[in-house]
Design a protein around this motif. Structure first.
Motif, PDB file in Angstrom:
ATOM      1  N   GLU A   1      81.220  18.235  95.813  1.00  0.00           N
ATOM      2  CA  GLU A   1      79.802  18.230  96.034  1.00  0.00           C
ATOM      3  C   GLU A   1      79.480  19.560  97.249  1.00  0.00           C
ATOM      4  N   THR A   2      80.335  19.677  98.081  1.00  0.00           N
ATOM      5  CA  THR A   2      80.006  20.943  98.870  1.00  0.00           C
ATOM      6  C   THR A   2      80.070  22.234  98.087  1.00  0.00           C
ATOM      7  N   GLU A   3      80.857  22.271  97.141  1.00  0.00           N
ATOM      8  CA  GLU A   3      81.037  23.517  96.498  1.00  0.00           C
ATOM      9  C   GLU A   3      79.626  23.756  95.348  1.00  0.00           C
ATOM     10  N   ARG A   4      79.138  22.435  94.908  1.00  0.00           N
ATOM     11  CA  ARG A   4      77.933  22.460  94.149  1.00  0.00           C
ATOM     12  C   ARG A   4      76.809  23.166  94.995  1.00  0.00           C
TER      13      ARG A   4
ATOM     14  N   VAL B   1      83.428  22.330 104.326  1.00  0.00           N
ATOM     15  CA  VAL B   1      83.453  21.082 103.491  1.00  0.00           C
ATOM     16  C   VAL B   1      82.578  20.026 104.272  1.00  0.00           C
ATOM     17  N   LEU B   2      81.430  19.192 103.602  1.00  0.00           N
ATOM     18  CA  LEU B   2      80.624  18.429 104.151  1.00  0.00           C
ATOM     19  C   LEU B   2      81.216  16.993 104.146  1.00  0.00           C
ATOM     20  N   TRP B   3      81.609  16.589 105.130  1.00  0.00           N
ATOM     21  CA  TRP B   3      82.389  15.459 105.501  1.00  0.00           C
ATOM     22  C   TRP B   3      81.231  14.351 105.690  1.00  0.00           C
ATOM     23  N   PRO B   4      81.267  13.023 105.346  1.00  0.00           N
ATOM     24  CA  PRO B   4      80.265  12.156 105.748  1.00  0.00           C
ATOM     25  C   PRO B   4      79.920  11.797 106.971  1.00  0.00           C
TER      26      PRO B   4
END
Length: 458
Positions: free
Chosen positions: A32-35, A119-122
């Motif tokens: 999701e982060t890469e997108r 990286v996007l962590w919740p």
């Protein structure tokens, strides 16, 4: 054991699930982060290509309009800065003094494409900052920065993780249920084996273990156990049958022998012959008592131990009345303590009768003229205690330890009639009834014998 097996299976499954789902969860967050990162980098690179001429000529109105429309359309803040970190084009652009943006600008001015955080962590709440350098002939003359909200991406990652957690929870639940069933399948033969072992120890010689339950290893164990139980039961039965048959078969020859010895009496004229004749008759009587005791013991040991509920108080009154004439004949006092109401006890059929007969017989036999024998029945320790107390010579501690052995006689009572099997029969009957036999010296002299039986329902 069941809990330990289930815990082991469950722990192993949880570790396997963690080993599988943790990399998958990380992969989903990275994807999701890469997108979103690829999308923002494409936009930033397009703005970087448009910003080069604007930075060289200072005509920034066109790029400023582009950034304005971009923000209005997508809600993403963007800005163009020069090498001195001054905002050249930034319609309502982002603040440049935050830590994330400062790190992104530093990398972009160094000629790298930057994404912060990587990286996007919740559990994070900050925005996604993308910075790309603006090149002019290989020289970095500025940078383009975009700042995007990440709530939607974090929510998507959270949903994916929740789905993974739900799948893992379902898998663990199914695994625990399977582990319980598997542990029950494995342990059921062991539980049955434990129950059958206790049944055999309690006197049920016919108890056996089913051989069609559980894994093959436990089936073979059950088969081996049954074979061993059959062999032990057969050996015990042969031994008991031999004792019973021998006792029974010796009765007739012994009776015939006694009759012949009695017939010799009138023919004896001298004093020595009459004395020896009397001793021979006494020995035949003693041998008859031994055979009777062996036969009674064999019957007690071979019995199926059917448990019944009897009124111990009524039985005590009956046995005291039956032994009263002999006690009077020997000049002894035999009494029964008063008992109010019935006292139900659970025991083998006729066990209470025979126990009282043997204990009263010993008390009267070994007591002295003028002595006392007291019988009592009372409730104690969730059971019923039948007690016989006398004021005779009693026994020492060492003698008490050996008193229930077969044919044991105290050294100072060898000249008293008896076979040495009375207390052995008492111990066998009490044990077969699931009770306890306890004997101790009485005060000041004598012996107290307590036979404890389980309480029955009235």
């Amino acid at each position: 054991m069941r809990r330990r097996l289930v815990f082991s299976y469950s722990l192993l499954m949880i570790l396997v699930l963690l080993a599988l789902e943790t990399p998958l969860a990380i992969t989903l967050a990275n994807r999701e982060t890469e997108r979103i990162r690829a999308d923002r980098l494409a936009d930033a690179n397009r703005f970087a290509s448009l910003s080069g001429p604007a930075l060289r000529t200072g005509a920034v109105s066109a790029i400023n309009d582009e950034l304005q429309r971009y923000q209005e359309l997508y809600g993403i803040s963007a800005a163009v800065i020069d090498r001195e970190r001054r905002q050249v084009a930034a319609p309502a652009g982002p603040r440049l003094d935050t830590e994330l943006i400062d790190r992104a600008i530093f990398g972009a001015l160094a000629g790298r494409q930057m994404t912060v955080p990587e990286v996007l962590w919740p559990w994070q709440v900050g925005p996604l900052v993308v910075a790309v350098p603006v090149n002019d002939g290989g020289e970095v003359i500025g940078a383009v920065i975009t700042v995007s909200a990440t709530e939607r991406v974090r929510r998507t990652v959270t949903i994916w993780w929740a789905a993974l957690a739900a799948v893992g929870l379902l898998a663990v639940s199914a695994g625990v249920m399977t582990a319980f069933r598997l542990a029950g399948w494995v342990l059921r033969p062991v539980t049955v084996l434990d129950v059958v072992t206790h049944d055999i120890a309690a006197g049920d010689g016919k108890a056996r273990v089913p051989t069609q339950q559980g894994p093959p290893e436990l089936r073979r164990l059950a088969t081996s156990f049954n074979e061993m139980a059959d062999a032990v039961a057969d050996a015990l039965e042969r031994q008991r049958a031999f004792v019973a048959h021998a006792s029974h078969q010796l009765r007739n020859p012994l009776t015939a022998l006694r009759l012949r010895v009695e017939e010799l009496g009138p023919s004896l004229t001298d004093e020595y012959g009459r004395d020896e004749h009397k001793l021979a008759l006494e020995e035949t009587d003693r041998l008859a008592q031994v055979l009777d005791g062996l036969l009674t013991l064999a019957r007690a040991e071979r019995a199926q131990h059917t448990m019944v509920v009897v009124d111990a108080a009524a039985v005590a009154r009956s046995r005291v009345a039956a032994w009263q004439p002999l006690a009077n004949h020997r000049g002894m006092t035999l009494t029964l303590d008063p008992v109010t109401g019935p006292v139900p006890a659970r025991a083998v059929r006729t066990a209470v009768d025979q126990v009282l007969d043997a204990l009263i017989d010993n008390a009267v036999k070994f007591g002295h003229p003028g002595g006392r024998v007291e019988v009592s029945v009372h409730r104690a320790d969730d059971g019923v205690v039948v007690r016989v107390t006398d004021d005779g010579p009693g026994m020492t501690g060492a003698q008490l330890e050996s008193s229930t052995e077969r044919f044991w006689r105290a050294p100072d009572t060898q000249n008293i009639d008896g076979a040495g099997l009375g207390l052995t029969i008492v111990a066998v009957l009490v044990d077969a009834s699931g009770g306890r036999l306890a004997m101790r010296p009485a005060e000041p002299t004598g012996l107290t014998a307590d036979a404890w039986f389980r309480a029955g329902e009235a």
